[in-house]
Write a protein that holds these residues in place. Structure first.
Motif, PDB file in Angstrom:
ATOM      1  N   ALA A  18       0.846  -1.200   0.000  1.00 23.64           N
ATOM      2  CA  ALA A  18       0.000   0.000   0.000  1.00 23.64           C
ATOM      3  C   ALA A  18       0.883   1.252   0.000  1.00 23.64           C
ATOM      4  O   ALA A  18       0.619   2.221  -0.722  1.00 23.64           O
ATOM      5  CB  ALA A  18      -0.925  -0.005   1.215  1.00 23.64           C
ATOM      6  N   ARG A  19       1.941   1.200   0.796  1.00 26.20           N
ATOM      7  CA  ARG A  19       2.848   2.359   0.882  1.00 26.20           C
ATOM      8  C   ARG A  19       3.429   2.714  -0.489  1.00 26.20           C
ATOM      9  O   ARG A  19       3.489   3.875  -0.874  1.00 26.20           O
ATOM     10  CB  ARG A  19       3.970   2.025   1.858  1.00 26.20           C
ATOM     11  CG  ARG A  19       5.033   3.102   2.019  1.00 26.20           C
ATOM     12  CD  ARG A  19       6.133   2.562   2.938  1.00 26.20           C
ATOM     13  NE  ARG A  19       7.256   3.451   3.057  1.00 26.20           N
ATOM     14  CZ  ARG A  19       7.487   4.239   4.116  1.00 26.20           C
ATOM     15  NH1 ARG A  19       6.654   4.252   5.129  1.00 26.20           N
ATOM     16  NH2 ARG A  19       8.557   5.000   4.151  1.00 26.20           N
ATOM     17  N   MET A  20       3.834   1.678  -1.244  1.00 26.28           N
ATOM     18  CA  MET A  20       4.478   1.954  -2.533  1.00 26.28           C
ATOM     19  C   MET A  20       3.482   2.352  -3.625  1.00 26.28           C
ATOM     20  O   MET A  20       3.885   2.721  -4.728  1.00 26.28           O
ATOM     21  CB  MET A  20       5.361   0.770  -2.947  1.00 26.28           C
ATOM     22  CG  MET A  20       6.639   0.718  -2.101  1.00 26.28           C
ATOM     23  SD  MET A  20       7.840  -0.524  -2.629  1.00 26.28           S
ATOM     24  CE  MET A  20       7.284  -1.981  -1.746  1.00 26.28           C
ATOM     25  N   CYS A  21       2.179   2.280  -3.323  1.00 29.08           N
ATOM     26  CA  CYS A  21       1.170   2.840  -4.248  1.00 29.08           C
ATOM     27  C   CYS A  21       1.094   4.361  -4.130  1.00 29.08           C
ATOM     28  O   CYS A  21       0.526   5.029  -5.002  1.00 29.08           O
ATOM     29  CB  CYS A  21      -0.216   2.254  -3.953  1.00 29.08           C
ATOM     30  SG  CYS A  21      -0.403   0.538  -4.460  1.00 29.08           S
ATOM     31  N   ALA A  53      -5.699   0.522   8.264  1.00 30.84           N
ATOM     32  CA  ALA A  53      -4.458   0.112   8.935  1.00 30.84           C
ATOM     33  C   ALA A  53      -4.798  -0.524  10.274  1.00 30.84           C
ATOM     34  O   ALA A  53      -5.743  -0.106  10.951  1.00 30.84           O
ATOM     35  CB  ALA A  53      -3.560   1.328   9.159  1.00 30.84           C
ATOM     36  N   ALA A  54      -4.009  -1.528  10.647  1.00 30.25           N
ATOM     37  CA  ALA A  54      -4.203  -2.132  11.971  1.00 30.25           C
ATOM     38  C   ALA A  54      -3.751  -1.169  13.064  1.00 30.25           C
ATOM     39  O   ALA A  54      -4.284  -1.170  14.168  1.00 30.25           O
ATOM     40  CB  ALA A  54      -3.424  -3.445  12.058  1.00 30.25           C
ATOM     41  N   ALA A  55      -2.761  -0.331  12.751  1.00 29.87           N
ATOM     42  CA  ALA A  55      -2.236   0.620  13.741  1.00 29.87           C
ATOM     43  C   ALA A  55      -1.761   1.870  13.016  1.00 29.87           C
ATOM     44  O   ALA A  55      -1.374   1.808  11.849  1.00 29.87           O
ATOM     45  CB  ALA A  55      -1.069  -0.018  14.500  1.00 29.87           C
ATOM     46  N   PRO A  56      -1.774   3.031  13.706  1.00 28.51           N
ATOM     47  CA  PRO A  56      -1.386   4.286  13.045  1.00 28.51           C
ATOM     48  C   PRO A  56       0.066   4.309  12.590  1.00 28.51           C
ATOM     49  O   PRO A  56       0.417   5.121  11.744  1.00 28.51           O
ATOM     50  CB  PRO A  56      -1.615   5.356  14.123  1.00 28.51           C
ATOM     51  CG  PRO A  56      -2.287   4.690  15.256  1.00 28.51           C
ATOM     52  CD  PRO A  56      -2.205   3.214  15.093  1.00 28.51           C
ATOM     53  N   ASP A  57       0.914   3.416  13.130  1.00 21.48           N
ATOM     54  CA  ASP A  57       2.308   3.423  12.672  1.00 21.48           C
ATOM     55  C   ASP A  57       2.607   2.300  11.685  1.00 21.48           C
ATOM     56  O   ASP A  57       3.760   1.949  11.457  1.00 21.48           O
ATOM     57  CB  ASP A  57       3.278   3.379  13.864  1.00 21.48           C
ATOM     58  CG  ASP A  57       3.111   2.128  14.701  1.00 21.48           C
ATOM     59  OD1 ASP A  57       2.164   1.342  14.424  1.00 21.48           O
ATOM     60  OD2 ASP A  57       3.921   1.917  15.616  1.00 21.48           O
ATOM     61  N   ASP A  58       1.578   1.733  11.064  1.00 22.40           N
ATOM     62  CA  ASP A  58       1.817   0.779   9.971  1.00 22.40           C
ATOM     63  C   ASP A  58       2.547   1.495   8.830  1.00 22.40           C
ATOM     64  O   ASP A  58       2.406   2.712   8.651  1.00 22.40           O
ATOM     65  CB  ASP A  58       0.490   0.229   9.430  1.00 22.40           C
ATOM     66  CG  ASP A  58      -0.078  -0.884  10.294  1.00 22.40           C
ATOM     67  OD1 ASP A  58       0.574  -1.241  11.301  1.00 22.40           O
ATOM     68  OD2 ASP A  58      -1.178  -1.379   9.979  1.00 22.40           O
ATOM     69  N   SER A  59       3.272   0.694   8.039  1.00 27.49           N
ATOM     70  CA  SER A  59       4.137   1.249   6.991  1.00 27.49           C
ATOM     71  C   SER A  59       3.428   2.277   6.096  1.00 27.49           C
ATOM     72  O   SER A  59       3.926   3.384   5.893  1.00 27.49           O
ATOM     73  CB  SER A  59       4.662   0.072   6.159  1.00 27.49           C
ATOM     74  OG  SER A  59       5.484   0.496   5.128  1.00 27.49           O
ATOM     75  N   ALA A  60       2.255   1.934   5.581  1.00 17.69           N
ATOM     76  CA  ALA A  60       1.566   2.857   4.666  1.00 17.69           C
ATOM     77  C   ALA A  60       0.877   3.986   5.417  1.00 17.69           C
ATOM     78  O   ALA A  60       0.709   5.093   4.887  1.00 17.69           O
ATOM     79  CB  ALA A  60       0.540   2.094   3.826  1.00 17.69           C
TER      80      ALA A  60
END
Ligand code: ADP
Length: 395
Positions: free
Chosen positions: A21-24, A39-46
């Motif tokens: 998702a981040r690389m989109c 996101a499962a958590a606010p600090d997920d990669s995307a």
């Protein structure tokens, strides 16, 4: 179209906020498209790079609905959303791409094998081991036919080789069969190397494939991708592309489809598994193709025309940055990044801002050029250095 009132352009919802998702996000920025992630958590990669974040659980229908409100289309960063939820969203009018009827073949290896066999797509010899249907007897018969050792696989929820076991005989399988997990057995394919072919398809039926690549695996984890696959030959290239086309069309895939393949020691191709989303085998396309898999996935799920997949260099190599087990990382990553940028100025470094667990993919490096050995050495050295502070450890 819902369209973002601020931009007049579409909004794509992505379930899951990992590195895919981040690389989109970079191509979404270029095209003016807005992304929204669950996101499962606010600090997920995307979630660290996409401002529109819904925090929730991908197995909770209401959380999926909260994501979908205001999106033109909803797509996936992983295949773990229950198929019944995907079908419910579709019934409620949400455009989900790919849909539940396609995604099930990336979610369940038994369903995938059954469907590909019906389509005449080459697969390893395989058999279903239904917990209710005497799996031990079925396995004994299958082993007698294809020989031991063979491979047992959990039908669902495997990744990076978890859920895949090579077993020497019935006794070895006893605990796995007793666990009650749905499984299948496959012949142990004599693998010369592993390949992948990535293709994108939009709902209008347009298709675009990238060249077949070699995926170098270590302990069930992809460590490098060589694009194009060295010395593949026109016949296998064309067979692989035709398999990808057949699968994308027959399964009504929308978005990127990755077909993982084995090249056998006697020169055949068989399908290992399918992914219906951007895939590690396609990260090289960010620099290595005129259109990256991430841009193409957005175009495809929005039913926009697909982009040109021509390569930008004779050789592109991608090496994953795999978190090591020592106490070096991620402490000191900032210094290693600075050193790597100076040492390999031509390499393109991608870091995902993920927490470091041993073996986890936390970034990748792409190098390009004319000579495979040199390009590969640079990509691997930079990736190893970022992971472990040692450029030589993986080459
Ligand atoms: P996962 O879903 O965890 O990625 P895969 O089905 O891709 O699992 O299998 C992981 C690895 O196990 C493959 O990359 C390959 O190296 C090996 N493998 C899987 N199936 C077979 C098979 N039938 N014969 C030989 N090796 C296999």
């Amino acid at each position: 179209m819902v369209v973002d009132a601020r931009t007049g352009l579409p909004v794509v919802g992505i379930v899951g906020a990992g590195q895919l998702a981040r690389m989109c996000q970079p191509p979404a920025i270029e095209l003016g498209i807005s992304l929204r992630v669950l996101a499962a958590a606010p600090d997920d990669s995307a979630a660290l790079v996409i401002p529109d974040v819904v925090v929730g659980d991908h197995t909770d229908l209401d959380d999926l609905r909260r994501l979908a409100v205001g999106c033109d289309v909803v797509t996936w960063d992983h295949e773990h959303v229950p198929g019944s939820h995907i079908a419910t969203l579709a019934a409620e009018g949400v455009e989900v791409r790919p849909g539940a009827s396609a995604l099930r073949y990336a979610q369940d290896k038994g369903d995938m094998r059954r469907r590909l066999t019906e389509l005449g797509v080459p697969c390893p010899e395989w058999v279903d081991l239904e917990p209710a249907d005497d799996p031990k007897g079925t396995l004994a018969e299958f082993g007698a036919r294809v020989g031991w050792p063979l491979v047992l696989k959990a039908s669902r929820h495997g990744y990076d080789g978890r859920g895949v076991w090579t077993i020497d005989g019935l006794d070895d399988a006893a605990d796995l069969l007793a666990s009650g997990t749905a499984m299948l057995a496959e012949e142990l394919v004599p693998i010369a190397r592993e390949l992948a072919v990535d293709v994108a398809r939009n709902p209008s039926g347009d298709l675009a494939a990238w060249p077949v690549v070699e995926t170098v695996q270590r302990e069930g984890i992809c460590v490098e991708v060589l694009a194009p696959a060295p010395a593949l030959g026109a016949a296998l290239e064309s067979d692989a592309r035709s398999i990808a086309r057949t699968v994308a069309q027959a399964l009504d895939v929308a978005g990127v489809l990755a077909v993982e393949l084995f090249e056998t020691t006697d020169g055949r191709l068989v399908v290992n598994e399918l992914a219906m989303r951007p895939h590690n085998s396609g990260h090289w396309t960010i620099e290595g193709s005129r259109t990256s898999q991430f841009e193409q996935h957005l175009r495809a799920v929005l039913d926009l025309p697909l982009g040109d997949t021509a390569v930008t260099a004779p050789v592109t190599v991608m090496a994953n940055v795999l978190a090591g087990g020592g106490d070096l990382e991620p402490a000191g990553l900032d210094e290693r990044l600075a050193t790597a940028l100076g040492t390999w100025p031509d390499a393109k470094i991608h870091l995902y801002d993920k927490s470091w667990r041993p073996g986890r993919k936390v970034g990748h490096v792409t190098a390009q050029g004319n000579h495979r050995d040199i390009v590969r050495e640079r990509a691997v050295a930079a990736a190893s250095f970022l992971a472990q502070g040692d450029p030589g450890s993986r080459s």
